[in-house]
Structure formats: structure tokens, C-alpha cells
Design an enzyme around this catalytic site. Structure first.
Site, PDB file in Angstrom:
ATOM      1  N   GLU C  59      54.501  31.541  60.003  1.00 42.30           N
ATOM      2  CA  GLU C  59      53.462  31.699  61.024  1.00 42.30           C
ATOM      3  C   GLU C  59      52.593  30.460  61.202  1.00 42.30           C
ATOM      4  O   GLU C  59      52.192  30.113  62.314  1.00 42.30           O
ATOM      5  CB  GLU C  59      52.546  32.891  60.683  1.00 42.30           C
ATOM      6  CG  GLU C  59      53.183  34.244  60.927  1.00 42.30           C
ATOM      7  CD  GLU C  59      53.959  34.749  59.742  1.00 42.30           C
ATOM      8  OE1 GLU C  59      54.077  34.006  58.739  1.00 42.30           O
ATOM      9  OE2 GLU C  59      54.466  35.877  59.793  1.00 42.30           O
ATOM     10  N   HIS C 128      48.384  45.523  56.654  1.00 47.71           N
ATOM     11  CA  HIS C 128      49.032  45.720  57.951  1.00 47.71           C
ATOM     12  C   HIS C 128      48.222  46.637  58.864  1.00 47.71           C
ATOM     13  O   HIS C 128      48.782  47.271  59.749  1.00 47.71           O
ATOM     14  CB  HIS C 128      50.436  46.316  57.772  1.00 47.71           C
ATOM     15  CG  HIS C 128      51.413  45.379  57.141  1.00 47.71           C
ATOM     16  ND1 HIS C 128      51.387  45.092  55.805  1.00 47.71           N
ATOM     17  CD2 HIS C 128      52.427  44.656  57.669  1.00 47.71           C
ATOM     18  CE1 HIS C 128      52.365  44.231  55.523  1.00 47.71           C
ATOM     19  NE2 HIS C 128      53.002  43.950  56.636  1.00 47.71           N
TER      20      HIS C 128
END
Lengths: 333, 466, 323
Positions: C59, C128
Site C-alpha cells: 500500500e 478491519h
């Protein structure tokens, strides 16, 4: 610089070498001027000089086309000069003047001139690597005939984004050249305290791309290696890693009190000064007078640039509309 | 800030609550006093605070040794029994984080206010001790609104958390002002027809007692009452002073009449007082009679030497609608008695005989109907549409507010709207009828007031006022 | 007019944008062959070939590449699978996009988009389920949008891709399967414009992302008590539609600000400060702030619901404001 032949070539002509020599001298004079201005209290903030490393930035950019993109580090003056930026406007930016390349907003570490393909010094160590990788991605997706080159140091080679970028570039065969400018120091820490291996070019094998180690103080050797890697990138064969070994002769920055570099190392590398090495070759080929004329003219150019830049006005503050967090104040921008 | 209510780790601090000291049937207590300040060391069993419960002042003890790290209910705050009063921690700082949580986690449990919203029952968040002096706590919108219409916030009672003045309070105050302050415009009054029962030359029924000479004391009863409401103190006062009692319009033997507003309602009272030609008087008004008395004092400043207001209306917005309706509806002693007893703390104050007598006085269905209409006009939807608070600032004679802390009809906190020079007597364990519940105390207060008002200095001062 | 799922509306926007502009490039983890873990890019690899790429799990570098590729002519749309991974992209946003967008002035544009999704309520656990809105909304030079309806999902994503500045699109995992009408000709929705989701007069519920849905449920409950709540869906978190907020607060005089990010130093705090700065004199009560409890988001349902605000919490806050 003299026009290049249409086909890629791996060695500079003697005129190209002389031009690279001139640019190295301009860079050296620039660093000296900055050293003097710093001592005189005219500069702001730290300045990171590249004395002794000029051959890397100048040699690498000498092997590129104008449309190619280069990203560099916080120590990128040789790259700025190599990419064809004018000393006067570089100095004005470093001195925080309106006439600087970026109007005094950037300072010496972030200078950019997109029209020159000079896509930034970068003061986040390692950030120049994914930056060039992304520029190579856009060239590939858009089908444009240009490549990107990242210069970065042995410190940046230890970042995660270095490895991530090399993996993606090799995976997607992106037209990018990774030029590792190994000057042995990350701030005050020697490379031996930073890396498990002394030779960093061997890491290229782990990413399935070619890697080679060269003498970073030999401007012709740098030119040749980058020209080979650039040709490979342009062919669509993907990235290369070039480890150019050099040495940082001045401290980390103007705020560095030094004391951690040994006199023996400094003496050994001073004897291999890139300008001294280059001059010897050129004097033999072109005669001392011609080389000295070029050097003198280079020094005069920088002295005049420094004088002019100091006389330039400081910029006026203008708010930055795209940064405004409120929609109503930026109506119609 | 609000976060979802979840279990909060309270190990660091020990909560101080009122606990069993409150008495089983109490829901809330009022904090009367803190005996320690945040940062003070306390020992288990030490009295740290005093709260008012059904049993009057009750001491609250520290549950353990430690340091008082936070006061969560300031003096004057009314809090639920289970709500934390404060926190004891190992040191003052360590517990601040947990100290904030209980107040924030509280859900609104208070009864609905007139506009249908809920009111927080726990401690006010931003109210400090200062709130009980002259500092006005008002929302920015309320301040701006008041400024726009030229209303002094000192004259407005706040009904928001911690007594904060909100826009609705300013609006209510304006409604009252517009009705009270009518001197600028000519009165388009309906024609007033004196009833047959009226004493000669008086629009309202007047009852006199006591000596013929001396400064009279005028007694003005409350809503649904009449002259007999004063029986417990009238004789005591009449030993030394002439006592004049009026039956307010629609009450007792005075005429029944429909009134459009408080302004209309006050007119026959003024006319009656004018007709008495009694000279300066000490005026005592209860509840609705309190608002009448204050208005009289403002309109006829030279006729009112001193003013005692017992549980007056017109200083705030809330009033217990159910009690008003119950009083108006009751047609038998059996239905009247429970409502009368709601007005007092000790039900024994309302004997069966008293209730029967009161019902006899209310036998006339026309009287009850006219009072119902009056209630609908003056107290629509459980809200006091009268606001006489501004008048408290305009009058200059001595004023005493007398209020029972357990007044369920008109909350004693309305007294806080008064300016600082007004004396306030808060009577513990007294409801809405202090003159009936603690007649000795009320008599003494009135006598004290008369003595004060009668001093030469005071008179000299008044002489300087045009 | 077609009924569309939120995820389908996003897909439609990507398809339209890629068809119209060959410089639009979609990349991210699992976006190509699988079509994205939330199926937003389903079918795009087949339609656009190498302009849709699966990436390594990198990322930090992907975001930096989006920045620099956008400087040199590409319009990259990067999917970061969970907002929880956005901290990995922060150097690219804070030190690269924000900085070069300013210091190089008009010489470059930065037309890249990062799509990500946050929010809790589905038992995805502490790594998450976060909504790190304030992390990105804090950064000068970025724009941040958070669509709630399928129509806005399409319109705001289209606008984001067309914008010359970086735009972060904050989606919500619990919205992907919501359905609503999307006009056939749904074009770009202007950035920086809030939407009045419900008209009201007593209290303003100013919310972002899926908290708009909870605010609407709270408004239903308040209506049962005779309270008329206005629900303002900000849609764009930055630049903020201050006028819409001021207009609503001036009308209702009571404000509840609601955001699913953490409260302390969070986006709701910015909304509260904005109201203080621009509508202080309109306030009839302190601004009530509703946000996720300042702690990691726990896994078990009974724990997670104790941490993330819902209609009950918003209702209580509105009642406190109106007290």
C-alpha cells in the site's frame, strides 16, 4: 549540450563529456557559494551539499532525454544542474526568493521543474523511489516514450518502499532506472551499520532485474551504466539497479558538526575527486586551456547567479486555494 | 462528547451517592452544601456533602478514605438518587478521566417539559456555584434574541440544563412582558360589570379585619382560593394591623368574568385598590395573588410599602397542569381533597373539615367554569404565560420571596430569577401553601418585613425617588 | 431510473470514467481478476484489460505511485481494501501529494483517487472496522468524499475521477449492498456540497457516511415524540460545505454532529468547531458530539455495538441538545 544521435549510445562523446564536466564544476561552485552564504548567515535552514558526488547526478542525467523524469533526494543539486536547471533560479529558490523555480515555497530539498522532467528533490528518505516508479507506470499505461530514473542513497535502500517499488517495477516491467548513490553515510551512520550486505547491487537479483556496481566518481562510467539501463527500460525490458559508489565529502548538512568520518577515508576519496578525475581525461584530449576556460566560465556563471539571486525580492504570501478545507471560501476556483 | 453507553472501568474512583439516606420514596435530592473541595483528603465516614431529601437536610458520608477528585453535582443541582454526587480517588488527578463518564452516560429521564422535549435529571454540565449568584447562563441564540427584542436576561428564568436560558425561555418571557407592560397602549378592555355581591364602590369583594388604624396589610389569595385561604395567619396579623382581603376576579364572592389576558385580569384589582383609598399598604400575595401583588406594586408604587410574595407565579414557565385541572374539576370534597393535599408536604395540613369548607365555597359551577377558563388563559398547557419577572427590577420597595422547597406546583427555583436585592426565604419541607403549612414562620417573615419597611431611613430613601 | 446496489453504482462510475478517458487506470489488491473483495470492479478487467491491475500488497508504494503517476498524465484510481490500511498510505498523502501540489504550484495537477472503505458493525475486528476519516480529512490539498446513497456513490466517484486534485473516496462496508434508485443519467455530483437528507426544524443531525442512515432512524424516533429533526448528509468531508451547516443550525439552533471515526481530535470535533466559528450565535444549546468510543474496536457483537454509535445514541444526544 550537443545534440545526441538518434540511436541510443552507451558512451558520451568528448563534447558531451566536457559539458558534463562543466556541469560538475557548476555544481561544485554552487555548493561552495552556498557554504559561504551559510557562513555569512544569508541562508535559512539546513543545506545538504553534494561535494564529491557530482559525477553521479550529472553523469546519470547526461544519459537521459529531456522528456525523461528524474526524482532525487534531499542532496540533489547535481541532478538539478544535470537536468538543465538554471543556477540563478536554483539559487533563488534556495535563498527563498520570488524568482526561484518554485517561488520560494519549496526550498533546496523540494525543487521541481516538471517542464525539465525534474520531478523533485524529496526530503523523505526513500520517497524518490516509488515516485519514479509511478512515473514509469504512467509512461507505460499511456504508451509514452519516456522513462523515469530515481536517485537515492544507501540509507534509502533500506526502506520498505525501496523493495516494494523494485518488486512492482520488475513485476510489471516498468521503464525505470534505480540509481543507488552510495555515499557510505546515512546522516552520521555508516552503511555498515545499516545493511546486512556491503554490496547493495546484489539485491537486484532478488527482484529478477540486472544489477551492477560502478565507480560513482567516474562521470563517464555513470553515463555509460545509466545509458545501458535507460535503453533496456525504453525497450520495455524493465528496470535495472545501478549502485554507484561515491563518498560524501562535506557533512550531512550545514548543521552537521562532523567528527565521524576518518581523515584517512576523506584523504583517499579527495584524491579521487570526480572533477579531478574528469579534468585529467579532458586535458589530455582537449588541452588544458580549453578545460580551464570552461571551468572559469562555470565559476563566473555561479558567482553572477549568486549575486543576482541575493538581490531578488522575497515572495509575497498567497493563500493556497486547493488546500482550503472549506468549500464556501473557494467558490469558483 | 457522546459515546455509546458501555461498561466503564470505575476501579480508579469510588462514586459518592446519596444511597439509602434519601429515603425509599425519593427520586431526587437537591445538593445543599459541599463540605469538602476537590483535592481535599477525606476519611471514610466523614461528612462530605449535605443534600435535601424528604427528611430535610441529610448528610452524605465519604464511602472510603481518599481524595475528593471531582464534584459531579454542584450546590443547587437536583439529581437522581442513584446519580453520582462526586468521586473519591487515590489522588485528585488520577480519576478525572473516569469522573466525567457517569454524567455523560446518563440518559434523559426527567419528565417532559412544556414543549415536549425531555430534560436531563442529572447534574448540569457547565453550572458552577456562580450560577446561584448573578451570572447569567444563556445560550448564544437566547442572548441574541433577548438583545434583539431589548429584554434583560436577568428577568428570564432558564429551563435548560443547569438553568440555562434558552430561546424558548426568552419567548415565554416576552409573552409575559407584552401582557403585563401595556401602559404604552390604551386598554381595549371588555366592559367590566360589577357583580351584585360586590361591596359598594368596589369591583371586587373586600373583607376587612383588625384595628382601624395603622398601615393595612393587603392579602391576595392564589388561584382557586378565596379570602378564607388566609385563615391561619389573618388573625395573627390582625392583632396589630388592619387586614384587607380581596377575592380575586372569578374567585370567592367576586364576579365571574372571562379574561383575555392577565392584563385584563389585573384591572379590577387595581380599581378596587384605588377605591379603597387606604393609603400605603403592606401587600402579601400568594401564587397567582403574588403575580397580582407584584403588578399592583409596579402600577401603584405609592400604595405599596412592602411586598411579600409567597410561592408566586409569573417568575418561570413551569406549573403543574394536573393540579390546576384537578382543582378546577373537583365538584365534591372527595375529589378536591387529594388535589389540595398535593399542594402541601404534610397531608394533615388539609383536614377533612377544611376541604369540605373549601368545596362549599366552590359549589357554584359558574365559578369553577370561569376558573377553568382563567387557567386555560394564564397557564396554557402547563406553562405560565405570565411573566412578571421584569417588574421585580422596577419596583423599589422591600420585597421578600417566600417559597417552600417542596413546592410541586411552582418550582422554588423560579425564585432565582429575582435580582439580588430581593430577600428569599426558602422553607424546608414546605409545599405550595406556606401560610397554611408553617403559619408562624410566615407571620414572622411578614412582621420582619413590616419592621424593615417602616424604618426612617427607608422612607427617606423612598422620598428621593420621583 | 434503475434500482442499483451501492457497489453496482460505484462499478458503473468506474466503467463510465474508463470508457470516457483512456488515462483512467484502476489498480489495487484483488481488483482485477476477482473484481475486488467488495465486487466494485467486477467485469472491468475483462472490459479494459491491462488498465485494471492486481497489485502486490504494497500500500505504501502503491499510494506513492498513484501520486507520481498522476503528476505525469495518468488518472489512477487506487483501491485500498480497508480504511484501516490507509495509515500505510499517509506518507504519500501527507508528504508527497499535499506538499508537491503546493510547492510546485500550477505546474502539475494531481488527479488521482484513492477508494477505500471503513466502518464497523460486521464483526471484522479491530484492524478491519475503523473509520479513519480524520486522518485524510486533515490533509491540506486533498478532497475527501463519503457517499451514502447509490446515486451519490456514482456521482461522487465520477466527480472524484474528473477532479484535478487528489480525492479520497470513503465508502462503507455496510453500504455496499444497500439499494436505491440511481437516475440513468446520473452524472458527477459537485464536490463540497452537502445534501439535506431530511428536512426538519428542531434539531440538526449533521452526519457523514453510514451515520446518515443511523441519523435518519434517530429522526424517525424523534418524530414520534413530536420532534422534527433535520438530517444533513455532508457527502464531502473536505472541502466542507460550511454554508449548508450554518443554514441548518440557524434554522434549528440545535446541532448534533455524528461521525464514525474516533471522537477525540476526530472529524466530529472539526464539525463542532466549525459550528462554533460560523454559527455560535445561532446555538441554543451546546453542540452534541457523537462518535465512536475512543478505543480499538472490539470483535464480539455485544462489545462492538457498545463502541460504535447508532440511532439510540444519536436520539439521546438530540434530546440532550433540546433539554
Amino acid at each position: 549540450m550537443t545534440p545526441k544521435p538518434a540511436l541510443p549510445h552507451n558512451s558520451p562523446s568528448i563534447d558531451e563529456h566536457l559539458e558534463m564536466h562543466r556541469r560538475m564544476v557548476v555544481t561544485r561552485e554552487l555548493e561552495r557559494q552556498l557554504g559561504a552564504l551559510h557562513k555569512a548567515g544569508v541562508t535559512r535552514g539546513p543545506i545538504h551539499r553534494c561535494d564529491g558526488q557530482e559525477a553521479v547526478g550529472v553523469g546519470a542525467t547526461g544519459a537521459l532525454e529531456d522528456r525523461d523524469c528524474v526524482t532525487t533526494t534531499h542532496r540533489g543539486h547535481a541532478v538539478y544542474i544535470g537536468k538543465g536547471l538554471a543556477p540563478r533560479r536554483i539559487l533563488a529558490e534556495i535563498l527563498g526568493r520570488e524568482t526561484g523555480y518554485n517561488g520560494g515555497r519549496a526550498g533546496h530539498m523540494l525543487i521541481g521543474s516538471p517542464v525539465h522532467g525534474m520531478m523533485g528533490g524529496n526530503a523523505i528518505v526513500g520517497a524518490s523511489i516509488p515516485a519514479a516508479t509511478g512515473m514509469a507506470l504512467s509512461a507505460q499505461v499511456l504508451g509514452e516514450d519516456r522513462i523515469a530514473l530515481a536517485t537515492f542513497g544507501d540509507g534509502a535502500a533500506q526502506t520498505g518502499i525501496c523493495h516494494e517499488s523494485m518488486n512492482i517495477a520488475a513485476l510489471w516491467k516498468l521503464p525505470v532506472v534505480f540509481l543507488l548513490e552510495h555515499n557510505e553515510y546515512g546522516l552520521t551512520a555508516h552503511a555498515s551499520t545499516q545493511s546486512s550486505v556491503a554490496d547493495l547491487y546484489i539485491r537486484a537479483a532478488g527482484h529478477g532485474m540486472p544489477g551492477e556496481q560502478i565507480d560513482g566518481n567516474d562521470v563517464v562510467a555513470v553515463f555509460q551504466a545509466v545509458a545501458r539501463a535507460a535503453a533496456r527500460a525504453r525497450r520495455g525490458d524493465g528496470p535495472s539497479l545501478i549502485e554507484a559508489r561515491t563518498y560524501r565529502m562535506e557533512g550531512f548538512s550545514t548543521s552537521d558538526v562532523g567528527g565521524y568520518q576518518s581523515d584517512e577515508d576523506l584523504a583517499r576519496w579527495r584524491a579521487r575527486d570526480p572533477i579531478t578525475l574528469s579534468r585529467a581525461v579532458l586535458v589530455e584530449a582537449l588541452g588544458e586551456d580549453r578545460v580551464m576556460d570552461v571551468e572559469r566560465a562555470a565559476a563566473e556563471t555561479v558567482a553572477a547567479a549568486a549575486e543576482a539571486a541575493q538581490a531578488d525580492p522575497p515572495p509575497h504570501f498567497v493563500p493556497h486555494a486547493p488546500s482550503d478545507p472549506r468549500a464556501f471560501a473557494t467558490e469558483g476556483r | 462528547m457522546t459515546t455509546p453507553t458501555g461498561t466503564e472501568d470505575g476501579r480508579m474512583a469510588t462514586v459518592i451517592t446519596v444511597g439509602a439516606a434519601a429515603g425509599a420514596y425519593m427520586d431526587t435530592v437537591v445538593v445543599l452544601e459541599w463540605r469538602v473541595a476537590p483535592g481535599d483528603a477525606v476519611r471514610a465516614g466523614q461528612v462530605v456533602a449535605v443534600v435535601e431529601t424528604a427528611k430535610a437536610a441529610t448528610e452524605v458520608e465519604a464511602p472510603r478514605d481518599g481524595v475528593l477528585s471531582a464534584i459531579l453535582a454542584e450546590v443547587g443541582a437536583e439529581i437522581a438518587i442513584a446519580s453520582p454526587l462526586g468521586l473519591i480517588g487515590d489522588d485528585a488527578d488520577a480519576t478525572l478521566a473516569t469522573a466525567i463518564q457517569p454524567a455523560e452516560g446518563a440518559t434523559p429521564t426527567a419528565p417532559a417539559t412544556p414543549d415536549g422535549t425531555a430534560r436531563r435529571a442529572d447534574a448540569p454540565r457547565s453550572t458552577s456555584g456562580e450560577a446561584w449568584t448573578d451570572r447569567i447562563i444563556a445560550s448564544p441564540a437566547a442572548r441574541r434574541h433577548a438583545e434583539t427584542v431589548g429584554l434583560d436576561l436577568q428577568a428570564v428564568v432558564g429551563t435548560g440544563p443547569g438553568g440555562r436560558i434558552k430561546v424558548r425561555d426568552v419567548t415565554a418571557a416576552l409573552r409575559g412582558r407584552d401582557e403585563v407592560l401595556s401602559e404604552l397602549a390604551p386598554d381595549p378592555l371588555p366592559e367590566f360589570v360589577p357583580a351584585a355581591v360586590t361591596e359598594a364602590a368596589h369591583p371586587l369583594a373586600v373583607t376587612r379585619s383588625g384595628p382601624d388604624t395603622g398601615t393595612p396589610i393587603l392579602l391576595l389569595h392564589g388561584f382557586a382560593g378565596d379570602v378564607t385561604a388566609w385563615h391561619a395567619i389573618e388573625r395573627r396579623l390582625a392583632r396589630t394591623h388592619p387586614v384587607v382581603r380581596l377575592d380575586l376576579p372569578c374567585h370567592g364572592r367576586s364576579p365571574r368574568q372571562r379574561f383575555r389576558s392577565f392584563r385584563d385580569f389585573i384591572r379590577p384589582v387595581l380599581d378596587t385598590v384605588d377605591a379603597l383609598k387606604a393609603g400605603p399598604m403592606h401587600v402579601v400575595g400568594h401564587s397567582l395573588g403574588g403575580a397580582v401583588a407584584l403588578t399592583l406594586a409596579e402600577r401603584r408604587p405609592n400604595l405599596v410599602r412592602s411586598l411579600a410574595l409567597l410561592s408566586p407565579v409569573g417568575l418561570g414557565t413551569e406549573i403543574d397542569n394536573h393540579v390546576l385541572e384537578g382543582l378546577c374539576r373537583a365538584a365534591r370534597p372527595e375529589s378536591l381533597t387529594p388535589w389540595l393535599r398535593r399542594l402541601v408536604v404534610d397531608p394533615a395540613c388539609i383536614s377533612d373539615a377544611y376541604a369540605r369548607a373549601a368545596m362549599v365555597a366552590r359549589e357554584d359551577p359558574d365559578l369553577r367554569a370561569s376558573q377553568r377558563a382563567l387557567a386555560a388563559s394564564l397557564f396554557p398547557d402547563g406553562t405560565q404565560s405570565i411573566n412578571v419577572t421584569p417588574l421585580l427590577r422596577r419596583v423599589t420597595m422591600p420585597i421578600r420571596l417566600v417559597w417552600g422547597r417542596a413546592d410541586e406546583l411552582v418550582p422554588w427555583r423560579h425564585a432565582l430569577a429575582a435580582p439580588g436585592r430581593v430577600a428569599l426565604h426558602l422553607l424546608p419541607a414546605v409545599g405550595h401553601l406556606p401560610h397554611l403549612e408553617v403559619p408562624d414562620t410566615v407571620t414572622q417573615i411578614i412582621r420582619d418585613m413590616i419592621v424593615c419597611a417602616g424604618s426612617g431611613n427607608r422612607m427617606a430613601d423612598r422620598g428621593g425617588v420621583p | 431510473m434503475a434500482i442499483m446496489r451501492y457497489a453496482e453504482a460505484l462499478n458503473a462510475a468506474l466503467r463510465e470514467a474508463m470508457t470516457a478517458d483512456p488515462s483512467v487506470f484502476l489498480f489495487g489488491e484483488d481488483v482485477a481478476d476477482y473484481g475486488g473483495v467488495f465486487k466494485v470492479s467486477r467485469g472491468l478487467r475483462e472490459a479494459f484489460g491491462d488498465r485494471v491491475r492486481d497489485t502486490p500488497i504494497s500500500e505504501q508504494t502503491l499510494a506513492a505511485m498513484a501520486v507520481s503517476a498522476s503528476m505525469t498524465g495518468l488518472r489512477p484510481v487506487l483501491e485500498i481494501m480497508y480504511a484501516d490500511f490507509m495509515p500505510l498510505t499517509l506518507d504519500a498523502l501527507v508528504n508527497q501529494a499535499s506538499v508537491y501540489g503546493y510547492v510546485w504550484g500550477d505546474e502539475i495537477t494531481l488527479p488521482f483517487v484513492i477508494r477505500t472503505q471503513g466502518g464497523g458493525g460486521l464483526g471484522t475486528g479491530a484492524q478491519h472496522a475503523k473509520s479513519l476519516d480524520s486522518f485524510v480529512a486533515h490533509i491540506p490539498g486533498l478532497k475527501v468524499v463519503a457517499p451514502v446513497t447509490p446515486a451519490d456513490a456514482k456521482g461522487l466517484l465520477l466527480a472524484a475521477i474528473q477532479d484535478p486534485h487528489p480525492v479520497i473516496v470513503l465508502e462503507h462496508k455496510r453500504l455496499y449492498n444497500t439499494r436505491a434508485e440511481v437516475p440513468d443519467d446520473q452524472g458527477p455530483v459537485p464536490l463540497g456540497r452537502a445534501r439535506v437528507a431530511r428536512d426538519g426544524s428542531d434539531v440538526s443531525l449533521i452526519a457523514t457516511s453510514r451515520m446518515v442512515v443511523e441519523a435518519e432512524a434517530a429522526a424517525d424516533r424523534l418524530a414520534e415524540s413530536g420532534i422534527s429533526a433535520e438530517v444533513l448528509d455532508l457527502r464531502t468531508l473536505r472541502p466542507l460545505d460550511v454554508e449548508a451547516i450554518v443554514r441548518s443550525v440557524a434554522k434549528t439552533r440545535h446541532a448534533v454532529v455524528i461521525n464514525e471515526d474516533w471522537g477525540f481530535c476526530g472529524y466530529a470535533a472539526e464539525l463542532s468547531a466549525t459550528i462554533m466559528e460560523h454559527a455560535f450565535d445561532d446555538l441554543d444549546a451546546p453542540v452534541e458530539r457523537v462518535a465512536t468510543r475512543d478505543m480499538p474496536i472490539p470483535f464480539a457483537e455485544s462489545l462492538e455495538t457498545a463502541v460504535i454509535p447508532d440511532a439510540d445514541v444519536i436520539t439521546a444526544a438530540a434530546l440532550r441538545a433540546l433539554a
